[in-house]
Write a protein that holds these residues in place. Structure first.
Motif: not given
Length: 570
Positions: A222, A225-229, A232, A297-298, A300, A317
């Motif tokens: 996760g 992947s760069g998707e974690v914000d 959130d 973050s994945f 939501t 993920v």
């Protein structure tokens, strides 16, 4: 926890083994007073003669890592079951709660366990702690509450295991199939527990690695992947359910005291306990917080976060293979939890037997395996019986947690009383800060216990109060069978007499019309001590200038104060 929600000292000489409670301090007698061999006691810790059960055959098979793994499964077992937190109150308060609660609720329990278990390295843990500091009445009540709490708690894990198996095969099982799976699981783990505590510890370590690994992968995949914000993490839900939020936080961070039941089987408990407890707190906290921080973050749509939702998060993920890994790990987690709680609760049951609260046969330690085999078998049958009832998961969890909260308050009280009443007792690990430090440490978890009980449903209160009444009433057969004179809190004795259920037989130790009798001297003759003596057969087991101690035909001890001409029942 997880989705389920808990040494010999040197013998000296003399006749001071049975340290009498100090009248001015309210100190209770030591463990196993009424059924022990006589010898001498040191002032530093528990001697062999004060063991409620014979621990000579036990194996000290738990090192730091084995104990940490065992405790991990009595407390956590992974983040399974935490998912509803996100749906209940949102990511922000879920993360905050999981970062704070383990340190104000879990850590004090862990340190309490470390001090008491290292000071009293006995098989039985919290049963011994309460008995030593508060006497038989409260120890008996604590034992009854723990029997019910453990039975309810242990029954959750076969149910969870079967739920995960159903998820893997893709369809629901019949009641018969679910029951057979539960019976098979309990039977296999009972045999594992019989073989030895070292095997249980190694099994817990292997299960722990398998459970932790998929979440380590989930976190790393996760993050990279760069998707974690991080934005959130600050989100909340519109209508938070505070009661459910608090209950879930406390449920998933409790159970450290269960490890104390295995204290007699721990290597160097003064170092092993505090280290293992701290490892468990840190690992459990990280394993709770980090998967949520990545998962929100994945996934939501927080309304979808329900029990078992981490399986879906794993798929979002890392794809299907990670989903399957998380699912299988959930099944293994249930096995690891049942394996560990079967171990700890069986030790508690054996200790109860040692004190005579349940049949004494369960206190016997098998010389080959060093385990309480009978207690493990009885415990296994009790778990199977609960599984066959088909009780609702949430109802079981809430009742178990209510009783656990009640017993935990008594454990913290035992911690304070033991420190106050026995300041010279050797404590290989000691919580710093003196008595003030103990009060500060004990207050937050005790408040949490009260909050948890208050938030419980009315049905839970009714059932648990019924269990409390049952415990008080069961004192009648206990005192009748033990031959010990009843020693009850005044209000309890008053209420029982009103309802006419507290009618004890005349104790077999003494004739109702006993007068001054002669005691038996060392040569078997008679010696006038000027005190009341049993008219039944007695055997002198110790003698000093001030006291004579006798064992009667029903294994009770009678102590004669030759100075004050009084009789006591230690």
């Amino acid at each position: 926890r997880g989705s389920a929600a808990a040494q010999a000292a040197m013998l000296g000489d003399g006749a001071d083994l049975h340290r009498r409670p100090r009248a001015d301090s309210g100190e209770a007698g030591g463990a196993g007073f009424f059924d022990v061999p006589l010898g001498a006691a040191t002032s530093k810790g528990v001697t062999d003669a004060e063991h409620p059960i014979d621990t000579a055959e036990t194996k000290q098979g738990l090192n730091t890592w084995r104990l940490a793994a065992l405790t991990f499964f009595t407390v956590s077992g992974g983040p399974y079951g935490l998912e509803p937190l996100v749906a209940t109150i949102g990511p922000f308060w879920s993360i905050i709660g999981l970062l704070v609660v383990p340190w104000v609720w879990g850590l004090p329990s862990a340190y309490m366990t470390a001090e008491l278990a290292s000071a009293l390295p006995e098989m039985g843990g919290y049963i011994i702690w309460v008995q030593r500091t508060m006497g038989d009445f409260w120890a008996f009540q604590n034992a009854v509450w723990n029997i019910f709490s453990n039975c309810l708690d242990n029954a959750l894990y076969p149910v969870l295991f079967t739920d995960y198996v159903e998820e893997m095969v893709g369809h629901d099982f019949s009641y018969l199939t679910r029951s057979l799976i539960g019976i098979l699981l309990v039977s296999v783990l009972s045999m594992v527990n019989i073989v030895g505590v070292d095997v249980v510890g190694d099994g817990a370590g292997a299960f722990g690695i398998f459970v932790i690994l998929p979440f380590v992968i989930l976190i790393l995949v996760g993050i990279f992947s760069g998707e974690v914000d991080s934005a959130d993490w600050s989100k909340t839900t519109a209508q938070p359910e505070i009661g459910l939020y608090v209950s879930m936080l406390l449920w998933n961070t409790c159970g450290y005291d269960s490890a104390g039941t295995c204290a007699a089987e721990v290597e160097n408990p003064g170092k092993t306990f505090p280290n293992a407890m701290l490892i468990t707190v840190v690992v459990s906290t990280l394993l709770y917080v980090l998967p949520i921080m990545v998962g929100v973050s994945f996934a939501t749509d927080y309304s979808l976060w329900d029990d078992g939702y981490f399986v879906s998060v794993g798929e979002l993920v890392g794809g299907y293979w990670l989903k399957l890994f998380v699912l299988v790990a959930g099944t293994v987690s249930s096995v690891g939890q049942l394996n560990s709680v079967l171990c700890t609760s069986s030790r508690a049951l054996a200790c109860m037997a040692g004190f005579g609260y349940v049949p004494r046969g369960m206190a016997k330690i098998n010389p080959k395996y060093g385990t309480p085999v009978t207690a493990i078998i009885v415990n296994g049958f009790a778990i199977i019986s609960m599984v066959l009832t088909g009780l609702d998961f949430e109802a079981i969890a809430q009742m178990s947690m209510w009783l656990y909260a009640l017993t935990l308050v008594f454990e913290f009280l035992a911690l304070i009383l033991l420190r106050r009443n026995e300041p010279d007792l050797e404590r290989p690990y000691k919580i710093p800060g003196g008595m003030c430090g103990l009060y500060v440490l004990s207050l937050p978890p005790c408040i949490c216990c009260l909050v948890l009980m208050v938030l419980s449903e009315a049905l839970t209160w009714q059932i648990c109060l019924g269990i409390i009444v049952f415990g008080v009433v069961m004192l009648v057969p206990y005192y009748r069978s033990s031959g010990k004179p009843p020693n009850l809190p005044g209000p309890v004795a008053f209420v029982l007499r009103i309802f006419g259920c507290f009618i004890f037989r005349p104790l077999s130790l003494f004739d109702a019309k006993v007068a001054q009798e002669d005691s038996v001297d060392d040569e078997g003759g008679l010696e006038d001590n000027g005190v009341e003596m049993p008219t039944t057969n007695v055997e002198r087991v110790a003698r000093s200038d001030e006291f004579d101690t006798y064992r009667t035909t029903d294994a009770a001890l009678v102590e004669l104060d030759l100075t004050n001409r009084t009789v006591s029942y230690p």
